[in-house]
Design an enzyme around this catalytic site. Sequence first.
Site, short mmCIF file in Angstrom:
data_model
loop_
_atom_site.label_atom_id
_atom_site.label_comp_id
_atom_site.label_asym_id
_atom_site.label_seq_id
_atom_site.Cartn_x
_atom_site.Cartn_y
_atom_site.Cartn_z
N VAL A 167 -14.76 -10.79 -23.21
CA VAL A 167 -13.48 -10.29 -22.72
C VAL A 167 -13.50 -10.17 -21.20
O VAL A 167 -12.58 -10.61 -20.51
CB VAL A 167 -13.13 -8.94 -23.37
CG1 VAL A 167 -11.88 -8.33 -22.74
CG2 VAL A 167 -12.92 -9.13 -24.88
N ASP A 168 -14.55 -9.57 -20.66
CA ASP A 168 -14.67 -9.40 -19.20
C ASP A 168 -14.77 -10.75 -18.49
O ASP A 168 -14.10 -10.98 -17.48
CB ASP A 168 -15.90 -8.57 -18.87
CG ASP A 168 -15.65 -7.07 -18.95
OD1 ASP A 168 -14.48 -6.65 -18.84
OD2 ASP A 168 -16.62 -6.32 -19.13
N LEU A 169 -15.62 -11.61 -19.00
CA LEU A 169 -15.86 -12.88 -18.31
C LEU A 169 -14.62 -13.78 -18.32
O LEU A 169 -14.29 -14.40 -17.30
CB LEU A 169 -17.04 -13.60 -18.95
CG LEU A 169 -18.40 -12.92 -18.74
CD1 LEU A 169 -19.47 -13.57 -19.61
CD2 LEU A 169 -18.81 -12.97 -17.27
#
Length: 404
Positions: A167-169
Amino acid sequence: MEALEGLKVLDLSRTLAGPFCTMLLGDMGADIIKVEKPGTGDETRRFTPPKWDGISAYYLASNRNKRSITIDMKSEEGKQLIYKMAKESDVFIENFRTGAMEKMGLGYEQLKKLNPRLIYCSISGFGRTGPEKNRAGYDLLLQGYGGLMSITGETGGSPVKTGMSLVDLTMGIFAAYGILTAVIARGKTGKGQFIDASLLDGQVSLLNFLVTSYFATGKPAGRMGSAHPTIVPYQAFSAKDMDIILAVPNDGLWAKCCQALNWEDLLTDPRFKTNEDRVTHRHELVYFISKRLSLLESKEIFACLDAAGVPCGPIHTIDQVVNHPHVLSREMILEVEHPIVKNLKMAGFPIKLSDTPASLKRHPPLLGEHTEEILSELGLFADDIEQLKQKHIVGEYKDFKSSI
């Protein structure tokens, strides 16, 4: 020449999504000024284990091609330094909780008065509008909240997160996409704009065909292990010696697969004639394939299918990936000179541009490593910088220990 040379980015983000975004921009030539809290800096500097020569591997992975300055942003003098840098920046990026930047006087509406051309990217868990805008957002939370964990894991099993911070990447990539889109728009209008980048929005976008499939059928997708909801066979299988991937996405490749492995009976079986048939009779077909592949060595399977042009391959471990001859030939492992970390290596540049390629210019900075350099560029003299240090408005870069 580098594609983003001359683009100045004021980076107040921490942890992963924002830093990954700005690293991507820095790789392409943007000047990334990483603003950190004196004494502690980006919290990922303390994400351990593992450490590499005393420095967090997590921090090292997403912070190359940046300069670090430490500023107490809650102080009035620190705020004035941010204002001064914002006036000269093209992009401002932050990932604080909703309302935090406005309270500090660093919100978009406040900064655009100083610099109407400023592109302001705000990364948050749930976005800056909507009923959940004040919720904190982290990768694991959003993997659950955004539906990813509901489709990850074995059928009938418990929800499972992905092995990396997907999700972050991906939001880091989406944010870079949004920033560069805004840069192009500014070239046409002369004006900057606000970018509201939400981890939840990014995750919903990644659900892609599963969203449309739900509205088409009224049924949400569930966990299927390595299998695909609309293609068969397209999953992991066990050969005699190891687990492998068999990916047969269309009828033409299915025919080649069966011919290469002498599965004429499966090819002529009316239950498996088309992909739609194979999806309908998934369990029977997977049973037959599993039984047959389990009797064969992986090398034998790969030799037959590679010759026929059928997608297949091993399931590599991380160490196998980073040492693979093809990965190395693609220059996907960078060796970085670092003042502390010996033989630092990290993942390379995923996009290859023929005329303006990405490049490695700076190691992941030590905390406050470039404070004096950046302040000097703002026009401050040595005496002015020393006074700011004595007042603890900016941190003093000292040595290795100050960077951990």
